[in-house]
Scaffold this active site. Structure first.
Site, PDB file in Angstrom:
ATOM      1  N   HIS A  34       0.828  -1.205   0.000  1.00  0.00           N
ATOM      2  CA  HIS A  34       0.000   0.000   0.000  1.00  0.00           C
ATOM      3  C   HIS A  34       0.862   1.254   0.000  1.00  0.00           C
ATOM      4  O   HIS A  34       0.374   2.349   0.257  1.00  0.00           O
ATOM      5  CB  HIS A  34      -0.921   0.027   1.224  1.00  0.00           C
ATOM      6  CG  HIS A  34      -1.689  -1.233   1.417  1.00  0.00           C
ATOM      7  ND1 HIS A  34      -1.262  -2.241   2.254  1.00  0.00           N
ATOM      8  CD2 HIS A  34      -2.852  -1.658   0.873  1.00  0.00           C
ATOM      9  CE1 HIS A  34      -2.127  -3.242   2.220  1.00  0.00           C
ATOM     10  NE2 HIS A  34      -3.099  -2.910   1.401  1.00  0.00           N
ATOM     11  N   THR A  39      -9.447   0.474   8.943  1.00  0.00           N
ATOM     12  CA  THR A  39      -9.560   0.770  10.368  1.00  0.00           C
ATOM     13  C   THR A  39     -10.504   1.934  10.618  1.00  0.00           C
ATOM     14  O   THR A  39     -11.365   1.877  11.506  1.00  0.00           O
ATOM     15  CB  THR A  39      -8.174   1.104  10.941  1.00  0.00           C
ATOM     16  OG1 THR A  39      -7.284   0.016  10.680  1.00  0.00           O
ATOM     17  CG2 THR A  39      -8.248   1.345  12.435  1.00  0.00           C
ATOM     18  N   ARG A  45      -0.463   1.045  10.551  1.00  0.00           N
ATOM     19  CA  ARG A  45       0.526   0.854   9.498  1.00  0.00           C
ATOM     20  C   ARG A  45       1.717   1.780   9.617  1.00  0.00           C
ATOM     21  O   ARG A  45       2.790   1.506   9.089  1.00  0.00           O
ATOM     22  CB  ARG A  45      -0.139   1.074   8.130  1.00  0.00           C
ATOM     23  CG  ARG A  45      -1.078  -0.053   7.731  1.00  0.00           C
ATOM     24  CD  ARG A  45      -1.702   0.209   6.382  1.00  0.00           C
ATOM     25  NE  ARG A  45      -2.637  -0.856   6.033  1.00  0.00           N
ATOM     26  CZ  ARG A  45      -3.477  -0.794   5.026  1.00  0.00           C
ATOM     27  NH1 ARG A  45      -3.511   0.282   4.273  1.00  0.00           N
ATOM     28  NH2 ARG A  45      -4.279  -1.800   4.754  1.00  0.00           N
TER      29      ARG A  45
END
Length: 583
Positions: free
Chosen positions: A217, A447, A546
């Protein structure tokens, strides 16, 4: 760049529709993703995988005999909502239990876990194994914190083969945990990717450089190196992965490995074969036995230029499962003409089903008036978030994947659009907010989608559909929402998350209302406190999510989740102030 699309907002759904139409002999479309066309054989464990779209053939392309039974699919780079995961799992269930298997990302964990809890409440035995193969995302002693990348394929393949041989759920789970423990991946990137409708790449790699360890990502890598030759890249891959052997493998020469050389989107197959030439030579020189290697695209990131190497260390059982047949739209192992397992398709299996949802009841007149206010606030929040989407994406790209603005825009718009017809049906404020929360979680994904869905549902639950919400009741409802978010996400003050703005907002709102301020005035003061707190997160290091593996990169940049919360609360405050002045 991505050239072919209609409305970027609908890209993931339209892609899934087209995929299901093209591969109808393998899969059928269900709400939330795809399952096998012939269903799951009665008495066979169902392996359900999933994650955000944009990584084809992960995840839908890996559904078929010998591999996954279903794939839950989120929007672009966003985890599927709990509702989508549950829907796919119910469609794939063959009556012998379900194994969830997916990459270790915060949004996926939140949503798959919620789906698992709901399915267990329905009487379905569900287990979960997270894929944690990315060696660059956490040190060896913290392997449980690693991300899942192209090693997904190896773990999914071994899971599907174990289920196909008729193993019970306990046995399938055991095999898959062992497979994950013995899988390692290192990835590199040469350029970023551009999502449909975007004018700029989601992330960038400096020209002529290589980002070692960059995630699928765009999560920042562990180093930037000069662009290598193919042989130099092969040496980097093999050297790094042979430097971390499974606990029960003493030297590389003791091992057999399944090898996956994966292209991330725009590195051509011919280039990958040149790299694999060097990989194969170096593995042989180390005395490692390779078993049926795969070279191609298995976990991509749109048009990202990059590659990864995965090694799964095999024992006798895992080797047998690795070599077992598989037949999916994007992955096959000989023999390709598989005899599908006889049995009743999942659609015809009698399994425990959730109770039918109760018919909604109309709200009181006072609660319907509050529902109208809630709809106006949601409209204002959706507009403000849409205006800030690019800014939020840039903040997120500093140490994350850059999709926070996109997800927030999708979720807020979906919540506003779902709330209006619920209000028009005469539902009370509690039900309207719950419906809006479900829509935000489903369309926002990730999230943030899960946490905003939880927030709206918690507020709605406290306010109900009968009483006119007093300012004190609203403050209590928002406090309930903060508590629910903390339970779900596990974040505390100082972790550099939306909680760092949410908690000061609740404190300020509660205090101002206790001092006698109107709801609008109290909300505005609380929003200002949230904005100040969100800005202050620039001085924090992330301890969750992340951004955590690259915490230092985020210093000096506010947390995007905290910033978007402050933007949303400010928009809500301005709306409430206007409504109060008009009353």
């Amino acid at each position: 760049m991505t050239r072919l699309f209609n409305d970027p907002v609908g890209f993931a759904d339209e892609m899934t529709d087209g995929f299901a139409a093209a591969y109808a002999r393998f899969v059928r479309r269900v709400p939330g993703g795809v399952v096998r066309q012939d269903g799951t054989a009665a008495g066979e464990v169902a392996v359900v995988i999933g994650g955000g779209s944009g990584h084809y053939p992960a995840f839908a392309g890996l559904v078929g005999p010998g591999l996954a039974h279903g794939a839950a699919m989120g929007d672009l780079f966003a985890s599927p909502s709990a509702a989508r995961v549950r829907s796919v799992a119910q469609a794939a269930d063959g009556g012998a239990g379900i194994l969830f298997c997916y990459g270790n990302y915060a949004g996926d964990v939140l949503n798959f876990t919620e789906a698992q809890e709901r399915l267990r409440a329905d009487g379905v035995d569900v287990r979960t194994v997270l894929v944690t193969d990315d060696v660059s995302s956490a040190p060896r002693e913290s392997r449980e914190r690693r991300r899942g990348i192209a090693g997904d394929l190896a773990v999914f393949k071994l899971a599907g083969a174990a289920a196909a041989r008729g193993a019970a759920l306990d046995d399938v789970e055991r095999v898959v945990r062992r497979a994950n423990d013995r899988t390692r991946t290192l990835g590199v990137a040469f350029s970023g990717c551009t999502l449909p409708g975007a004018s700029e790449p989601l992330f960038r790699v400096p020209e002529g450089r290589m980002a070692v360890g960059m995630g699928i990502h765009g999560e920042p890598g562990i180093s930037d190196d000069d662009l290598p030759t193919a042989d130099e890249l092969a040496a980097l891959f093999v050297g790094r992965l042979l430097g971390e052997l499974p606990d029960d493998v003493s030297t590389p020469a003791d091992g057999r490995v399944a090898v996956i050389l994966n292209g991330l989107g725009s590195v051509k197959y011919e280039e990958l074969f040149v790299v694999y030439r060097g990989v194969a030579r170096r593995l042989a020189e180390a005395g490692v036995t390779t078993v049926d290697p795969d070279v191609g695209e298995f976990c991509t990131s749109f048009d990202m230029a990059g590659a990864s190497l995965t090694l799964t260390w095999l024992d006798d059982e895992l080797e047998e499962l690795w070599l077992a047949p598989a037949d999916t739209p994007a992955y096959r192992k000989a023999p390709t003409a598989l005899t599908r397992r006889a049995g009743t398709p999942a659609a015809d299996v009698t399994t425990a089903q959730p109770p039918a949802a109760a018919e909604p009841t109309l709200g009181s007149e006072a609660s319907r008036a509050a529902a109208a206010t809630a709809c106006a606030v949601l409209d204002a929040v959706a507009a403000a978030v849409a205006d800030a989407a690019d800014e939020l994406g840039r903040l997120d790209a500093v140490a994350g994947d850059g999709d926070h603005g996109i997800g927030m825009r999708r979720g807020a718009l979906a919540a506003a659009e779902a709330a209006r017809p619920a209000r028009d049906r005469g539902l009370g404020c509690g039900q309207v907010l719950a419906i809006a929360g479900d829509a935000w979680a489903d369309r926002g994904g990730g999230t943030s989608g899960a946490l905003w869905g939880t927030t709206l549902r918690a507020v709605g639950h406290r306010l109900g559909d009968v009483e006119a919400p007093t300012p004190g009741a609203v403050a209590e409802a928002v406090a309930d929402a903060l508590a629910a978010v903390r339970r779900q996400g596990g974040a505390a003050l100082g972790d550099k998350t939306l909680v760092d703005a949410f908690a000061p907002f609740v404190d300020g709102l509660t205090r101002r209302i206790a001092d006698g301020s109107s709801l609008a005035a109290a909300w505005l003061a609380a929003a200002q406190a949230a904005t100040t707190a969100a800005d202050a997160t620039a001085d924090l290091l992330p301890r969750l999510g992340r951004a955590r593996p690259h915490a230092e990169r985020s210093l000096g940049t506010p947390d995007p989740g905290a910033r978007s919360f402050a933007i949303a609360m400010t928009a809500a405050a301005l709306c409430l102030t206007q409504l109060e002045e008009e009353a």
